[in-house]
Design an enzyme around this catalytic site. Structure first.
Site, short mmCIF file in Angstrom:
data_model
loop_
_atom_site.label_atom_id
_atom_site.label_comp_id
_atom_site.label_asym_id
_atom_site.label_seq_id
_atom_site.Cartn_x
_atom_site.Cartn_y
_atom_site.Cartn_z
N LYS A 199 35.30 -10.10 -1.99
CA LYS A 199 34.00 -10.04 -2.54
C LYS A 199 33.91 -10.74 -3.95
CE LYS A 199 30.08 -6.77 -3.36
NZ LYS A 199 29.63 -5.46 -3.55
N ARG A 209 19.70 -7.27 -5.73
CA ARG A 209 19.40 -6.34 -6.90
C ARG A 209 17.89 -5.90 -6.79
NH1 ARG A 209 24.18 -9.25 -10.56
NH2 ARG A 209 25.73 -8.25 -9.13
N ARG A 220 29.53 -7.77 -13.29
CA ARG A 220 30.57 -7.09 -12.29
C ARG A 220 31.89 -7.95 -12.36
NH1 ARG A 220 25.85 -5.26 -8.46
NH2 ARG A 220 25.37 -3.32 -9.24
N GLU A 236 43.95 -9.42 -1.86
CA GLU A 236 43.02 -8.15 -1.84
C GLU A 236 42.72 -7.78 -0.24
OE1 GLU A 236 41.50 -6.49 -3.44
OE2 GLU A 236 41.17 -7.45 -5.66
N LYS A 251 32.58 -12.18 1.22
CA LYS A 251 31.24 -11.88 0.56
C LYS A 251 31.23 -12.80 -0.59
CE LYS A 251 27.63 -8.69 -0.77
NZ LYS A 251 27.25 -7.50 -0.89
N SER A 277 21.93 -12.16 0.23
CA SER A 277 20.47 -12.26 -0.27
C SER A 277 20.11 -13.72 -0.77
CB SER A 277 20.02 -11.32 -1.23
OG SER A 277 20.76 -11.39 -2.58
N TYR A 316 20.22 -11.21 7.07
CA TYR A 316 18.87 -10.56 7.15
C TYR A 316 18.15 -11.26 7.99
CZ TYR A 316 20.52 -8.64 2.67
OH TYR A 316 21.34 -8.05 1.93
#
Length: 327
Positions: A199, A209, A220, A236, A251, A277, A316
Protein backbone atom coordinates in the site's frame (compact mmCIF):
# COMPACT_ATOMS: atom_id res chain seq x y z
CA UNK A 1 9.96 -20.24 -35.57
CA UNK A 2 8.37 -17.08 -36.91
CA UNK A 3 6.51 -16.28 -40.10
CA UNK A 4 6.33 -12.94 -41.80
CA UNK A 5 3.78 -11.00 -43.80
CA UNK A 6 1.89 -11.96 -45.95
CA UNK A 7 1.67 -15.38 -44.26
CA UNK A 8 1.41 -13.85 -40.77
CA UNK A 9 -1.70 -11.69 -40.51
CA UNK A 10 -2.67 -11.07 -36.85
CA UNK A 11 -5.71 -9.12 -38.01
CA UNK A 12 -7.38 -12.39 -39.04
CA UNK A 13 -8.27 -12.97 -35.39
CA UNK A 14 -9.65 -9.44 -34.96
CA UNK A 15 -11.97 -9.37 -37.97
CA UNK A 16 -15.32 -10.04 -36.24
CA UNK A 17 -16.68 -9.69 -32.70
CA UNK A 18 -16.96 -13.49 -32.44
CA UNK A 19 -13.31 -14.00 -33.46
CA UNK A 20 -12.15 -11.31 -31.04
CA UNK A 21 -14.13 -12.98 -28.27
CA UNK A 22 -12.66 -16.38 -29.12
CA UNK A 23 -9.07 -15.07 -29.12
CA UNK A 24 -9.31 -12.98 -25.94
CA UNK A 25 -6.54 -13.93 -23.51
CA UNK A 26 -7.76 -12.13 -20.38
CA UNK A 27 -11.36 -12.26 -19.21
CA UNK A 28 -12.98 -10.27 -16.45
CA UNK A 29 -15.82 -11.96 -14.59
CA UNK A 30 -18.22 -10.36 -12.07
CA UNK A 31 -16.81 -12.64 -9.38
CA UNK A 32 -13.42 -10.92 -9.80
CA UNK A 33 -14.91 -7.65 -8.53
CA UNK A 34 -15.40 -6.26 -5.02
CA UNK A 35 -17.69 -3.30 -4.35
CA UNK A 36 -16.73 -0.89 -1.53
CA UNK A 37 -19.68 0.46 0.47
CA UNK A 38 -19.88 3.17 3.15
CA UNK A 39 -22.31 3.32 6.09
CA UNK A 40 -22.59 6.79 7.65
CA UNK A 41 -23.86 7.14 11.19
CA UNK A 42 -26.54 9.75 11.85
CA UNK A 43 -28.05 10.36 8.39
CA UNK A 44 -31.56 9.53 7.24
CA UNK A 45 -30.96 9.75 3.47
CA UNK A 46 -28.08 8.48 1.33
CA UNK A 47 -25.54 11.26 0.81
CA UNK A 48 -23.61 11.51 -2.47
CA UNK A 49 -19.88 12.09 -2.02
CA UNK A 50 -19.08 15.34 -3.81
CA UNK A 51 -15.67 14.26 -5.12
CA UNK A 52 -16.96 10.79 -6.11
CA UNK A 53 -20.15 11.32 -8.12
CA UNK A 54 -22.32 8.22 -8.08
CA UNK A 55 -20.83 6.93 -4.78
CA UNK A 56 -22.78 7.38 -1.56
CA UNK A 57 -22.53 7.40 2.18
CA UNK A 58 -25.38 5.04 2.97
CA UNK A 59 -28.07 4.76 5.59
CA UNK A 60 -28.68 1.31 7.01
CA UNK A 61 -31.65 0.85 4.68
CA UNK A 62 -29.83 2.01 1.54
CA UNK A 63 -26.77 -0.06 2.46
CA UNK A 64 -28.87 -3.20 2.53
CA UNK A 65 -30.31 -2.28 -0.86
CA UNK A 66 -26.86 -1.61 -2.34
CA UNK A 67 -25.59 -4.93 -1.00
CA UNK A 68 -28.52 -6.80 -2.53
CA UNK A 69 -27.97 -5.06 -5.88
CA UNK A 70 -24.31 -6.03 -5.84
CA UNK A 71 -25.17 -9.66 -5.17
CA UNK A 72 -27.75 -9.60 -7.96
CA UNK A 73 -25.04 -8.29 -10.29
CA UNK A 74 -22.80 -11.19 -9.30
CA UNK A 75 -19.95 -9.32 -7.62
CA UNK A 76 -17.47 -11.42 -5.72
CA UNK A 77 -17.44 -9.37 -2.55
CA UNK A 78 -18.37 -6.28 -0.57
CA UNK A 79 -15.79 -4.21 1.32
CA UNK A 80 -17.44 -2.26 4.13
CA UNK A 81 -16.38 1.02 5.74
CA UNK A 82 -18.04 2.76 8.68
CA UNK A 83 -18.18 6.51 9.23
CA UNK A 84 -18.91 7.44 12.86
CA UNK A 85 -20.21 10.72 14.21
CA UNK A 86 -17.87 10.77 17.22
CA UNK A 87 -14.08 10.41 17.03
CA UNK A 88 -11.42 10.21 19.74
CA UNK A 89 -7.66 9.66 20.06
CA UNK A 90 -7.93 5.87 20.35
CA UNK A 91 -10.69 5.33 17.81
CA UNK A 92 -12.86 3.57 20.38
CA UNK A 93 -15.79 3.26 17.98
CA UNK A 94 -13.73 0.82 15.92
CA UNK A 95 -13.83 -1.79 18.70
CA UNK A 96 -17.31 -1.08 20.03
CA UNK A 97 -19.49 -4.14 19.27
CA UNK A 98 -22.24 -1.67 18.40
CA UNK A 99 -19.96 0.66 16.43
CA UNK A 100 -21.02 1.73 12.97
CA UNK A 101 -18.91 -0.78 11.02
CA UNK A 102 -20.11 -3.67 13.14
CA UNK A 103 -23.68 -2.49 12.49
CA UNK A 104 -22.90 -2.46 8.77
CA UNK A 105 -21.45 -5.96 8.86
CA UNK A 106 -24.42 -7.41 10.73
CA UNK A 107 -26.92 -5.71 8.42
CA UNK A 108 -25.19 -6.80 5.23
CA UNK A 109 -24.61 -10.38 6.37
CA UNK A 110 -28.26 -10.53 7.42
CA UNK A 111 -29.26 -9.22 3.98
CA UNK A 112 -27.06 -11.34 1.70
CA UNK A 113 -25.85 -14.22 3.86
CA UNK A 114 -23.17 -16.25 2.08
CA UNK A 115 -24.21 -15.14 -1.41
CA UNK A 116 -21.09 -12.99 -1.58
CA UNK A 117 -18.00 -12.36 0.55
CA UNK A 118 -18.48 -9.64 3.18
CA UNK A 119 -15.20 -7.95 4.11
CA UNK A 120 -14.43 -5.63 7.02
CA UNK A 121 -11.83 -2.88 6.72
CA UNK A 122 -9.48 -2.89 9.73
CA UNK A 123 -8.12 0.62 10.11
CA UNK A 124 -8.53 3.24 12.82
CA UNK A 125 -8.37 6.29 10.55
CA UNK A 126 -12.14 6.82 10.28
CA UNK A 127 -12.45 6.66 14.08
CA UNK A 128 -9.53 8.75 15.35
CA UNK A 129 -9.71 12.51 15.79
CA UNK A 130 -6.16 12.80 14.39
CA UNK A 131 -7.00 10.71 11.32
CA UNK A 132 -4.05 8.33 11.48
CA UNK A 133 -4.46 4.61 11.00
CA UNK A 134 -3.16 3.81 14.47
CA UNK A 135 -2.84 5.44 17.87
CA UNK A 136 -0.33 8.16 18.65
CA UNK A 137 2.50 7.87 21.15
CA UNK A 138 3.69 10.64 23.53
CA UNK A 139 5.95 12.01 20.79
CA UNK A 140 3.00 12.48 18.43
CA UNK A 141 4.16 9.72 16.09
CA UNK A 142 2.07 6.62 15.37
CA UNK A 143 2.88 3.98 17.96
CA UNK A 144 3.18 0.82 15.87
CA UNK A 145 3.02 -1.78 18.65
CA UNK A 146 0.15 -0.14 20.52
CA UNK A 147 -1.70 0.25 17.23
CA UNK A 148 -1.56 -3.41 16.27
CA UNK A 149 -3.25 -4.33 19.54
CA UNK A 150 -6.12 -1.98 18.72
CA UNK A 151 -6.30 -3.29 15.15
CA UNK A 152 -6.39 -6.89 16.34
CA UNK A 153 -9.22 -6.08 18.75
CA UNK A 154 -11.03 -4.41 15.86
CA UNK A 155 -10.65 -7.54 13.75
CA UNK A 156 -12.16 -9.70 16.49
CA UNK A 157 -15.28 -7.54 16.90
CA UNK A 158 -15.72 -7.58 13.12
CA UNK A 159 -15.51 -11.36 13.06
CA UNK A 160 -18.05 -11.47 15.88
CA UNK A 161 -20.30 -9.22 13.78
CA UNK A 162 -20.16 -11.72 10.93
CA UNK A 163 -17.34 -10.56 8.64
CA UNK A 164 -16.32 -13.31 6.24
CA UNK A 165 -12.88 -11.76 5.63
CA UNK A 166 -10.74 -9.29 7.59
CA UNK A 167 -8.80 -6.68 5.58
CA UNK A 168 -6.18 -4.78 7.64
CA UNK A 169 -5.22 -1.62 5.75
CA UNK A 170 -3.28 0.36 8.38
CA UNK A 171 0.24 -0.60 7.18
CA UNK A 172 1.54 -1.25 10.68
CA UNK A 173 4.46 -3.66 11.02
CA UNK A 174 3.26 -6.99 12.43
CA UNK A 175 -0.46 -6.21 12.05
CA UNK A 176 -1.31 -9.40 10.17
CA UNK A 177 0.43 -11.65 12.68
CA UNK A 178 -1.20 -9.98 15.68
CA UNK A 179 -4.62 -10.11 14.04
CA UNK A 180 -4.18 -13.78 13.12
CA UNK A 181 -3.21 -14.63 16.69
CA UNK A 182 -6.16 -12.79 18.23
CA UNK A 183 -8.66 -14.17 15.72
CA UNK A 184 -7.48 -17.70 16.41
CA UNK A 185 -7.60 -17.20 20.17
CA UNK A 186 -11.13 -15.78 19.91
CA UNK A 187 -12.40 -18.83 18.01
CA UNK A 188 -12.13 -17.52 14.43
CA UNK A 189 -9.29 -19.56 12.87
CA UNK A 190 -11.45 -20.00 9.75
CA UNK A 191 -11.71 -16.26 8.97
CA UNK A 192 -9.23 -15.29 6.22
CA UNK A 193 -7.08 -12.15 6.19
CA UNK A 194 -6.69 -10.01 3.08
CA UNK A 195 -3.48 -8.09 3.63
CA UNK A 196 -3.08 -4.60 2.22
CA UNK A 197 0.50 -5.70 1.70
CA UNK A 198 1.82 -3.22 -0.87
CA UNK A 199 0.00 0.00 0.00
CA UNK A 200 1.70 3.10 -1.30
CA UNK A 201 1.66 6.65 0.08
CA UNK A 202 -0.36 7.83 -2.89
CA UNK A 203 -1.99 11.11 -3.84
CA UNK A 204 -4.73 9.08 -5.53
CA UNK A 205 -6.50 8.57 -2.18
CA UNK A 206 -7.80 12.14 -1.95
CA UNK A 207 -11.50 11.60 -2.68
CA UNK A 208 -11.66 8.64 -0.29
CA UNK A 209 -10.80 10.98 2.55
CA UNK A 210 -13.90 12.97 1.65
CA UNK A 211 -15.89 9.74 1.63
CA UNK A 212 -14.90 8.80 5.18
CA UNK A 213 -14.70 12.40 6.45
CA UNK A 214 -11.06 11.96 7.42
CA UNK A 215 -9.62 14.14 10.18
CA UNK A 216 -6.06 13.64 8.97
CA UNK A 217 -3.61 16.50 9.29
CA UNK A 218 -0.30 15.89 7.56
CA UNK A 219 0.37 12.63 5.72
CA UNK A 220 1.01 8.90 6.11
CA UNK A 221 4.41 8.67 4.47
CA UNK A 222 6.01 7.34 7.66
CA UNK A 223 4.12 4.05 7.33
CA UNK A 224 2.78 3.71 3.79
CA UNK A 225 5.22 2.69 1.06
CA UNK A 226 7.48 5.00 -0.93
CA UNK A 227 6.00 5.34 -4.46
CA UNK A 228 9.39 4.90 -6.12
CA UNK A 229 10.13 1.56 -4.45
CA UNK A 230 9.70 -1.86 -6.01
CA UNK A 231 11.64 -4.42 -3.92
CA UNK A 232 10.00 -3.06 -0.79
CA UNK A 233 6.67 -4.40 -2.05
CA UNK A 234 7.94 -7.96 -2.24
CA UNK A 235 9.35 -7.66 1.27
CA UNK A 236 6.01 -6.44 2.62
CA UNK A 237 4.17 -9.21 0.78
CA UNK A 238 6.51 -11.88 2.12
CA UNK A 239 6.16 -10.58 5.67
CA UNK A 240 2.35 -10.61 5.47
CA UNK A 241 2.31 -14.15 4.10
CA UNK A 242 4.69 -15.32 6.82
CA UNK A 243 2.36 -13.78 9.41
CA UNK A 244 -0.69 -15.60 8.03
CA UNK A 245 -2.25 -13.51 5.25
CA UNK A 246 -4.47 -15.54 2.91
CA UNK A 247 -4.65 -12.90 0.16
CA UNK A 248 -2.36 -9.99 -0.64
CA UNK A 249 -3.21 -6.63 -2.16
CA UNK A 250 -1.60 -3.84 -4.16
CA UNK A 251 -3.02 -0.35 -3.67
CA UNK A 252 -3.49 1.77 -5.79
CA UNK A 253 -3.95 -0.31 -8.94
CA UNK A 254 -3.74 1.81 -12.09
CA UNK A 255 -0.47 3.62 -11.42
CA UNK A 256 1.10 0.46 -9.95
CA UNK A 257 0.35 -2.20 -12.56
CA UNK A 258 4.05 -3.09 -12.62
CA UNK A 259 3.77 -3.93 -8.92
CA UNK A 260 0.59 -5.96 -9.50
CA UNK A 261 2.42 -8.02 -12.12
CA UNK A 262 5.52 -8.41 -9.91
CA UNK A 263 3.48 -9.59 -6.92
CA UNK A 264 1.29 -11.91 -9.02
CA UNK A 265 4.40 -13.65 -10.35
CA UNK A 266 5.93 -13.83 -6.88
CA UNK A 267 3.17 -15.45 -4.81
CA UNK A 268 0.92 -18.52 -4.91
CA UNK A 269 -2.10 -16.87 -3.23
CA UNK A 270 -4.82 -14.67 -4.75
CA UNK A 271 -3.71 -11.12 -5.55
CA UNK A 272 -6.09 -8.19 -5.13
CA UNK A 273 -5.68 -4.67 -6.50
CA UNK A 274 -7.63 -1.63 -5.32
CA UNK A 275 -8.77 0.77 -8.04
CA UNK A 276 -8.85 3.71 -5.67
CA UNK A 277 -10.99 6.81 -5.38
CA UNK A 278 -8.69 9.06 -7.39
CA UNK A 279 -8.73 6.63 -10.29
CA UNK A 280 -12.52 6.60 -10.16
CA UNK A 281 -12.90 10.37 -9.88
CA UNK A 282 -10.47 11.20 -12.69
CA UNK A 283 -12.37 9.05 -15.18
CA UNK A 284 -15.76 10.31 -14.00
CA UNK A 285 -14.59 13.95 -14.24
CA UNK A 286 -13.14 13.51 -17.73
CA UNK A 287 -16.27 11.70 -18.88
CA UNK A 288 -18.48 14.47 -17.48
CA UNK A 289 -16.53 16.90 -19.68
CA UNK A 290 -17.11 14.71 -22.71
CA UNK A 291 -13.37 14.11 -23.09
CA UNK A 292 -13.58 10.32 -23.21
CA UNK A 293 -16.04 7.45 -23.53
CA UNK A 294 -16.75 6.62 -19.88
CA UNK A 295 -17.94 3.04 -20.29
CA UNK A 296 -15.17 1.97 -22.63
CA UNK A 297 -12.49 3.57 -20.45
CA UNK A 298 -13.83 1.97 -17.26
CA UNK A 299 -13.87 -1.47 -18.87
CA UNK A 300 -10.39 -0.91 -20.28
CA UNK A 301 -9.08 0.13 -16.88
CA UNK A 302 -10.59 -2.92 -15.18
CA UNK A 303 -9.24 -5.26 -17.84
CA UNK A 304 -5.77 -3.74 -17.53
CA UNK A 305 -5.72 -4.57 -13.82
CA UNK A 306 -6.89 -8.11 -14.52
CA UNK A 307 -4.34 -8.47 -17.31
CA UNK A 308 -1.56 -7.37 -14.95
CA UNK A 309 -2.34 -10.37 -12.76
CA UNK A 310 -4.92 -9.36 -10.17
CA UNK A 311 -7.55 -12.04 -9.64
CA UNK A 312 -9.53 -9.68 -7.37
CA UNK A 313 -10.29 -6.05 -8.22
CA UNK A 314 -11.78 -3.65 -5.68
CA UNK A 315 -13.58 -0.95 -7.65
CA UNK A 316 -16.29 1.64 -7.10
CA UNK A 317 -17.70 0.55 -10.47
CA UNK A 318 -17.98 -3.11 -9.46
CA UNK A 319 -21.77 -3.42 -9.25
CA UNK A 320 -22.50 -1.28 -12.30
CA UNK A 321 -20.03 -2.97 -14.61
CA UNK A 322 -20.51 -6.52 -13.33
CA UNK A 323 -23.83 -6.51 -15.16
CA UNK A 324 -22.02 -5.78 -18.44
CA UNK A 325 -19.55 -8.66 -18.26
CA UNK A 326 -19.95 -12.14 -19.68
CA UNK A 327 -20.94 -14.59 -16.98
Amino acid sequence: MSSQFPVARPRRLRRTPALRRLATETRLHPSNLIQPLFLREGIDQPREISSMPGVYQHTRESLRKAAAEAVSAGVGGLLLFGIPVEKDPLGLGATDPDGILQVALRDVVDEVGDATVVIGDVNLDEYTDHGHTGVLGPDGDVDNDASIERLADMAVVQAEAGAHVIAPSAMMDGQVGRIRAKLDAAGFPHVPIMGYSAKYASAFYGPFRDAVESSLKGNRRAYQQVPGNIRESLREVDLDLAEGADFVMVKPAGAYLDIVRLVAEHVDVPVAAYQVSGEYSMIEAAAAKGWLDRDLVVLESLNSIRRAGASIIISYWATEFATRLER
